[in-house]
Structure formats: C-alpha cells, structure tokens
Design a protein around this motif. Structure first.
Motif, PDB file in Angstrom:
ATOM      1  N   THR A 255       0.836  -1.208   0.000  1.00 41.39           N
ATOM      2  CA  THR A 255       0.000   0.000   0.000  1.00 41.39           C
ATOM      3  C   THR A 255       0.869   1.256   0.000  1.00 41.39           C
ATOM      4  O   THR A 255       0.562   2.227  -0.692  1.00 41.39           O
ATOM      5  CB  THR A 255      -0.942   0.008   1.215  1.00 41.39           C
ATOM      6  OG1 THR A 255      -0.169   0.030   2.423  1.00 41.39           O
ATOM      7  CG2 THR A 255      -1.826  -1.221   1.212  1.00 41.39           C
ATOM      8  N   ASN A 256       1.961   1.245   0.764  1.00 36.63           N
ATOM      9  CA  ASN A 256       2.852   2.413   0.777  1.00 36.63           C
ATOM     10  C   ASN A 256       3.549   2.585  -0.566  1.00 36.63           C
ATOM     11  O   ASN A 256       3.767   3.715  -1.022  1.00 36.63           O
ATOM     12  CB  ASN A 256       3.878   2.273   1.899  1.00 36.63           C
ATOM     13  CG  ASN A 256       3.270   2.493   3.265  1.00 36.63           C
ATOM     14  OD1 ASN A 256       2.244   3.154   3.397  1.00 36.63           O
ATOM     15  ND2 ASN A 256       3.889   1.923   4.289  1.00 36.63           N
ATOM     16  N   TYR A 257       3.930   1.490  -1.181  1.00 31.62           N
ATOM     17  CA  TYR A 257       4.599   1.548  -2.480  1.00 31.62           C
ATOM     18  C   TYR A 257       3.695   2.214  -3.513  1.00 31.62           C
ATOM     19  O   TYR A 257       4.113   3.100  -4.255  1.00 31.62           O
ATOM     20  CB  TYR A 257       4.958   0.125  -2.919  1.00 31.62           C
ATOM     21  CG  TYR A 257       5.939   0.047  -4.065  1.00 31.62           C
ATOM     22  CD1 TYR A 257       7.306  -0.042  -3.834  1.00 31.62           C
ATOM     23  CD2 TYR A 257       5.506   0.056  -5.393  1.00 31.62           C
ATOM     24  CE1 TYR A 257       8.215  -0.126  -4.882  1.00 31.62           C
ATOM     25  CE2 TYR A 257       6.398  -0.021  -6.443  1.00 31.62           C
ATOM     26  CZ  TYR A 257       7.752  -0.105  -6.188  1.00 31.62           C
ATOM     27  OH  TYR A 257       8.650  -0.188  -7.234  1.00 31.62           O
ATOM     28  N   VAL A 258       2.431   1.812  -3.541  1.00 31.64           N
ATOM     29  CA  VAL A 258       1.491   2.394  -4.495  1.00 31.64           C
ATOM     30  C   VAL A 258       1.188   3.848  -4.140  1.00 31.64           C
ATOM     31  O   VAL A 258       0.996   4.696  -5.014  1.00 31.64           O
ATOM     32  CB  VAL A 258       0.199   1.552  -4.541  1.00 31.64           C
ATOM     33  CG1 VAL A 258      -0.873   2.237  -5.379  1.00 31.64           C
ATOM     34  CG2 VAL A 258       0.495   0.165  -5.088  1.00 31.64           C
ATOM     35  N   LEU A 259       1.161   4.149  -2.862  1.00 33.43           N
ATOM     36  CA  LEU A 259       0.937   5.534  -2.437  1.00 33.43           C
ATOM     37  C   LEU A 259       1.969   6.464  -3.066  1.00 33.43           C
ATOM     38  O   LEU A 259       1.622   7.510  -3.627  1.00 33.43           O
ATOM     39  CB  LEU A 259       1.003   5.619  -0.911  1.00 33.43           C
ATOM     40  CG  LEU A 259       1.089   7.020  -0.299  1.00 33.43           C
ATOM     41  CD1 LEU A 259      -0.228   7.757  -0.465  1.00 33.43           C
ATOM     42  CD2 LEU A 259       1.459   6.945   1.175  1.00 33.43           C
ATOM     43  N   PHE A 260       3.249   6.101  -2.979  1.00 31.64           N
ATOM     44  CA  PHE A 260       4.297   6.967  -3.517  1.00 31.64           C
ATOM     45  C   PHE A 260       4.444   6.814  -5.031  1.00 31.64           C
ATOM     46  O   PHE A 260       4.876   7.752  -5.704  1.00 31.64           O
ATOM     47  CB  PHE A 260       5.623   6.665  -2.826  1.00 31.64           C
ATOM     48  CG  PHE A 260       5.664   7.134  -1.403  1.00 31.64           C
ATOM     49  CD1 PHE A 260       5.908   8.463  -1.102  1.00 31.64           C
ATOM     50  CD2 PHE A 260       5.424   6.259  -0.363  1.00 31.64           C
ATOM     51  CE1 PHE A 260       5.936   8.904   0.203  1.00 31.64           C
ATOM     52  CE2 PHE A 260       5.445   6.684   0.954  1.00 31.64           C
ATOM     53  CZ  PHE A 260       5.690   8.019   1.245  1.00 31.64           C
TER      54      PHE A 260
END
Length: 801
Positions: A255-260
C-alpha cells in the motif's frame, strides 16, 4: 516529496543528468530543493566472500574469518555473528570506513586476533530497524569487490521536490514522470497489472454503505484470501528506504509503495477482524473514541469521518487506520480499501488531532478519482506477488457521486494577451495535449473546448490553462515589458474636487492627525472671541440655538470648539484637522454668501503623546505645525513655500503667512493666551488654516513627469553645524543645496539642540549622495562632502563644533 531517479526511469526513459532534470522541473514550477544519495554512508562498503571460518581460540561465540574483498590479499576479520559461514557473499566495511551509526572501522586485536574490517548486518548498514539476528548474506549475483549499493541495486539518486499545494497530481512518481515526459518529449509507460482471480464475487461478500456522498464520493474494496504476512522483497524494502519510509510487511509495504508510486492512499484491513459483512462510511458521534495505529486513543468530533464495520469504527477515514483492524503476522485475509474523501474534511480532522500522515497529506489536496481504480489493482498485484494468496473477482464498491469531466474554453489570443508573448495555436494544442487534456474542437470565435484530465484537479478555468501554457513555454523566456499607456497624460481629465479633498484627507490621516467633523454653524460669541469682522458673517434666520446662529467664516471656531470639548473629556494631547467649507457674506452672489474650501490643523499638548514622558515631554510648537504644512505641499509636489511673519489676525500671535509661487495659501500661528483660555487650553495652542481654492490652482498647474528609478545605492553622511542666533534652518538648507555638489541628491534635518548656557544651536543634517551610473566609493564621497561643508561654512556664519 522525495523522488527516486531510478523509479522515475521505470515510467519514462529519461537518460539525462539529475542536474538537468532538476533545472527543467524547477522552471516548470516543481522546485528541486536538493539532490542527494540516501545511501551515501555505505558507499564505501564492498562485497566480500568469506574464504574460511574458524572458531576463535579464546571465545566461544567469535569466529576468525578470512575475507576476499577484491584486494591483493584476503583480510583477517573477527566476526561475532552466529550465521557467518565459508563461501558466503557478505558486506564488508574495511579499515577507515564510517558506518551510519558513526562507528569508524579501525585495525584492531580482538582477544589476541587481528581484525582488519567488519562483516556487517542490515541494521549496522542502516537497512533495517532494531538489532539484526546476524550478518547480511548477499545473493550470488553480486561481484566481489563491488560497492554494496551498486551490488544491491539501491536507488542512490533521490531528488527532494517541493510541491506547491495546487499540484496534488505531482505527489507521486507517476505525476512527476508525466511532467518529465512532457518536458523532454518522452513516452510514458505504466506498469503492467495482471493477476488471476477465483472464488465468489467480492460484491457478494461485503456491502458498502456511504452515509454522505459529499464526504466520500466513492469507496471500493478488494478481497484477498490466504496471504502470508512477512518481509517484503529486497527491491521493495530498499526503494522505500531510499525515500525515507520504514518497511513494515509485504501487505503494508504494498500500500505504501502504491501511495508513492501513483499518489493513491490505500489501507489494508485484516478481514477477519471486521465484524459483519458491511463497511460503513459515516461521521463520528461527538465524543466517540478510536485507538489509531500509533496506539493513541483519539476523541472525535461530529465532523470527523470514520470507516466502520457492522459494530465499531475501524479507521479514521483518510488519516490513519485503527489498531483493532491492523494486519499482523498471523493475518491471512485482506480487505483493501481504495476511496476518495472530501479534502476539507480530512484536513480539519488531521489538523485538529495533530495527526498528519502521508495519506492525509494527499487527501487534503485531492486524489484522482478515476485513476484510483488502477492504483487499487496495482496494489493487489503487488500483494499477490509478495504475499501469495487469492484475489476474489470483482470488487465491493459504492460510488454515489461519479466523477464528471469539466469542460473549459481556451482562447490562444487570450493567452498571448495575458502572458505578453505570442502563443501560437499549434503550440497551445501540443502543450495541452501533452498535459493530458482532451481537445474536442474550435468554435468560430477561435476558442478551443478543453477537457482536463481527472488527475489535474487544479485546472478549473481558462486562466489555469493559460498558466499551464506559459509554464511549459517557460516564464523565464518571456521578456519583461512595460505596460502600454493607453491614454495621454496631457489629455487626462482634471481631478474632481472630491478626489482632491480625498487626497488631502489621506495625507492628514497618514501623518497622524485625527479628523474633526463640525457643524457649519457657530455662535456669534465664538466669532467675537476671534475678533472677526461682523460684515463677513452670514447669520442664520432661524437658528437651532444661540450657539449655532451664524455660518462659519473660518474653520478656526469649530476646531477650537473641538479642542474645548476634548479637554473637557480629559484628552489634552490633540492633533486635529478638518477639511470643509466656510461661508462669507457676498452681496454679489445669488445666495448672498460665498462658499470656499479650507483645511484647518490644530495642535495642543505633547509633541509625542505616545512616548515615555520622563524626564519631560516637549510640547507641540511652531516647528510641528509648519512641518505638517511643508509635508502637505511636498505631498502635492509643490515647491517650497515662503513663511513671512505678519500680524493680520489679532488673536494669533505670532503668525506667519504661507505663500507659494506668489499665491497666498493661508496662515500659521499660535492662538493668543487670552483667546486660548476661553477654549480651556492648558498649553500652547497652534493653528494653521489653508485656502483650498488657491492650493487647488497650484496643484492643477503641475504637470506630471517621470524620472528613472535609481540603479545604484545611495551613500549618506551626517554633519553637525553650530549656528548662532538668527541663522535659520532654512538658510542652512538653502546653502547646502546652493553648493550644487555633483553627486548631491537630498538633505534632511535630523536634530536641533541648544546647549545650556548658550544661544548657539547645534543642527545635524543628513546628506544623501548618489551617482546615476556607478556605485560610489568612500573616497569619492568624502571629497565631495568636504567641499560641500566648506562651501556652506563660507556662505554662512556657521562652524563645525
């Protein structure tokens, strides 16, 4: 925002230098604060191969190793990790290397064994938090002697990008990749997203209930079963570390990877911790509580937005998840949230709770509603790749407020006019298309129909599109031009009386005077105190009272009445002005009275009423009221006036007549003590009254002119002169100006002081020098200044004390 250059190149094939990219993005409005290497502290760490490992003769937990690091000879290294073994590829910090924790490696003896380096763990290299269980074992694809960042493929070039609040679309790698592709005319490639699905439709397993469509226009959820929570693959962990994010687990990291990467905040719930088969989006009840992921209990307000299951709140919408639904090592099923929230609601909640997060930072500025679907599938693909499991087909969703495209008219001619530079229609079309806008045609007037992309929430009107065209064209390329004067100053309409009086009032208020507004009626008794001729008086046929039985022939009676009233109320420090009409008898006029404009100024009491009164406060005097009149003339760009002592009004003593360019403007004087007593004055009472008709004639005769702004700095010198009695300040100022020094610009009286026991005054002047074509040097100024002082002392009986 931190941007990895390697990550950017996965979207667009930019092959230039980081500096060139930074320069171009900065000129596009995305200022680059810094270009840095997040792994700079381990650049000197190299890959080594453990050749031999033996037990330390004097320790039961140390090992004596020989390690090949690509040098002439293997290094002896004493290692304390239990997992070190011969044949491994490991990171080695050689003698002289300083690790992220500040430890500098030195050649040493450990229990009698020489050690010339250190085999490192992930935590010692700053690649993991906490204490590692053992040394870091590298894959066989690494080469001995290679620098560790290169061997691991770490992102060693990161740009710190300053994003303005309106550019929410650039809070992601994709957003900046769009700008880069547009700026360098490069293609943009999106990551391919494919994954298998099986099982029942997700829409049949979970229902979505949105209470207020304005607060949450859309909410989607994907279901994944059978996942194994654990560490993310190295490539994801290293990339998150490069942009300052702490890896947590494969599910959360996705989820963090897609956020950035894409700018869409997502949240992963443990599906088994959610009660019932419903996700509800609602406002909190006043005083409702939730424990967030940071372990803190939050007390909510009614305007806060919550994500709830069938029984309880499980997340603070758009800000942070709840501790009661977080993913843990034993979790197996995931409900992945992908939603859009109203920016204002998220901003107020995050500010009130002092709970900023990367998710709230993006929701506060706006998120792409259309692009959120792709981001959700991208996250699902990463989770399946890194954690295994099965994705259920379809999605649980509710979209009560679908996205509606916005149509905007754009005129190239209007863009050229506003930007001050010709913007060809072909360039405008190419630019808007490169920015993702859809162009649907041109009407007969030349206006294009433009539909901005859904991720550009800041494009709302034609001016926004014109700004985009100018930004891409290059605001630095637009040459500065003076605005065109469309009307000749020679043909300008004369200033109205109202505008003239407004300028006069603005000056008086600006110098600290308070405006008095008095009746046009006064009493004969007050006029008798001022010894005014009865022939000039205009009596009122039916007066309201005996105190208002005559029209005022001067402003002085009304102003002195204002002084009397203020002193009676305890306000003795007065700086008043009045701009009004006076009335005098005139048999030739149709109304038997003639009206004229006047400006009156009256001073009474302390010179500086707001200052500290110790040891004593000076009273306002002639210099103060004269200075106000001089300033008024300068305000209207009039030359200096002459001040000649006269004795025309018996109630003013002393008094001077003010004359400018041969025209009588008015009078300044001190109200005689016996008259001042009648108005309850407690100290000297100074008054000035100016004829606005005469002043207006002088002002209208002035022609506007322009002088270039100075291009070089001024140099100032102060000089104090001893002036005997009879030498006026005006005479000294005139002598300084008459010296006509070549670089002289202005002179100002700073201070006047009379020492005790003498009548000789000390006058301090500040003289300003400036050259129109160069910066002055001290020697040049000193020479001219000395010559000027000598000219003044030769002209007047003044000396340097």
């Amino acid at each position: 925002m931190l941007l990895s250059l390697a990550w950017l190149r996965e979207f667009t094939p930019y092959d230039g230098t980081p500096e060139a990219l930074a320069a171009r993005l900065t000129m596009l409005g995305l200022e680059i604060e810094e270009i840095k290497n997040p792994f700079a502290e381990i650049m000197a760490v190299v890959v080594g191969r453990v050749l031999t490992r033996e037990d330390h003769p004097d320790s039961d937990h140390l090992s004596c190793c020989t390690v090949d690091v690509g040098g002439a000879a293997p290094l002896p290294i004493v290692c304390g990790a239990a997992n070190v073994a011969a044949g491994q590829l490991v990171p080695v910090a050689t003698v002289g290397v300083t690790l992220p924790g500040g430890l500098t490696i030195k050649k040493s003896k450990i229990r009698g064994q020489v050690s010339e380096g250190m085999i490192c763990s992930e935590s010692e290299l700053g690649l993991a938090e906490g204490k590692s269980a053992g040394i870091m074992v590298l894959p066989e694809t690494c080469a001995v002697g290679q620098a560790l960042p290169a061997a691991l493929g770490l992102d060693t070039c990161v740009l710190d990008v300053s994003i303005t609040p309106n550019r929410a679309d650039c809070l992601s790698v994709l957003g900046i990749a769009r700008e880069t592709a547009m700026a360098f005319d490069l293609p943009l490639t999106m990551p391919e997203v494919t994954y298998a699905e099986s099982g029942p439709d997700a829409a049949t397993q979970v229902g979505i209930d949105i209470e207020d469509a304005e607060q949450c226009p859309v909410y989607r959820a994907k279901l994944i079963t059978g996942v194994t929570v654990g560490p993310s693959p190295d490539r994801i962990r290293w990339r998150l570390l490069a942009i300052g994010q702490r890896p947590i687990s494969n599910i959360v990291d996705a989820t963090n990877y897609v956020l950035f990467e894409l700018g869409q905040p997502l949240h992963a719930f443990d599906r088994n911790k959610l009660a019932g088969n419903t996700v509800k989006v609602r406002n909190a009840s006043e005083g409702e509580r939730i424990v967030t992921l940071d372990g803190q209990e939050r007390i909510l307000a009614a305007r806060d937005l919550l994500i709830c299951d069938a029984e309880k709140p499980v997340a603070l919408a758009g800000v942070m998840g709840g501790a009661n639904s977080e993913m843990e090592a034993t979790s197996t099923d995931v409900l992945l949230e992908c939603a859009i929230f109203r920016p204002g609601a998220i901003r107020k909640t995050a500010r009130r709770l002092s709970l900023p997060s990367e998710a709230s930072y993006r929701f506060e500025r706006g998120v792409d509603q259309v692009g959120s679907v792709y981001a959700m599938h991208r996250a699902v693909a990463l989770m399946l790749e890194t954690a295994g499991g099965t994705a259920l087909p379809g999605e649980a969703s509710a979209e009560p407020k679908p996205y509606l495209p916005r149509g905007i008219g754009f005129r190239p001619a209007r863009a050229s006019m506003l930007l001050g530079e010709e913007m060809p229609e072909d360039f405008c079309r190419k630019t808007l298309s490169a920015l993702g806008c859809a162009l649907t045609g041109t009407d007969p007037s030349g206006a294009m129909a433009v539909t901005p992309p859904p991720y550009r929430l800041d494009l709302e009107r034609e001016a926004d599109l014109i700004e985009e065209v100018g930004r891409v064209y290059g605001l630095d390329r637009i040459a500065p031009k003076l605005p065109r004067v469309s009307k000749s100053l020679d043909d300008a309409a004369p200033e109205t009386e109202f505008a003239f009086w407004a300028r006069l009032r603005a000056y008086c208020v600006g110098v600290g005077l308070r405006e008095a507004v008095n009746y046009s009626f006064v009493g004969h008794g007050d006029l008798d105190l001022l010894c005014l001729d009865t022939a000039c008086r205009v009596s009122v046929a039916n007066p309201l009272s005996e105190d208002q039985n005559v029209m005022r022939p001067m402003l002085a009676p009304g102003l002195l009445g204002s002084v009397r009233h203020n002193i009676a109320q305890g306000n003795a420090n007065l700086r008043l002005f009045e701009v009004a009409r006076i009335f005098t008898a005139d048999a030739s006029a149709d109304s038997t009275a003639r009206e004229a404009g006047r400006c009156g100024i009256v001073l009474h009491g302390a010179r500086h009423p707001e200052g500290w009164p110790w040891p004593r406060d000076e009273e306002a005097g002639y210099a103060d009221v004269k200075g106000l009149v001089e300033g008024l003339l300068r305000h209207f760009h009039l030359p200096e006036a002459a001040y000649d002592r006269v004795q025309e009004l018996p109630w003013l003593a002393p008094q001077v007549a003010v004359t400018c360019e041969g025209r009588r403007l008015g009078v300044i004087g001190q109200v005689a003590p016996e008259t001042a007593d009648a108005f309850h004055a407690r100290s000297a009472l100074w008054l000035a009254e100016l004829d606005l008709e005469a002043l207006r004639v002088l002002v209208d005769s002035r022609k506007p002119g322009f002088t270039p702004l100075p291009g070089f700095p001024p140099v100032r010198r102060d000089i104090t002169l001893a002036a005997p009695e009879g030498v006026t300040v005006g005479a000294v100022l005139a002598a300084i100006r008459a010296a006509k020094a070549p670089i002289f610009e202005d002179v100002l009286l700073l201070d006047a002081y009379t020492p005790e026991g003498t009548d000789e005054r000390r006058l301090t002047f500040r003289i300003t020098y400036r050259h129109l074509e160069k910066t002055l040097k001290d020697k040049e100024v000193d020479k001219v200044h000395e010559a000027l002082v000598q000219a003044v002392t030769a002209r007047l009986p003044v000396t340097r004390p």
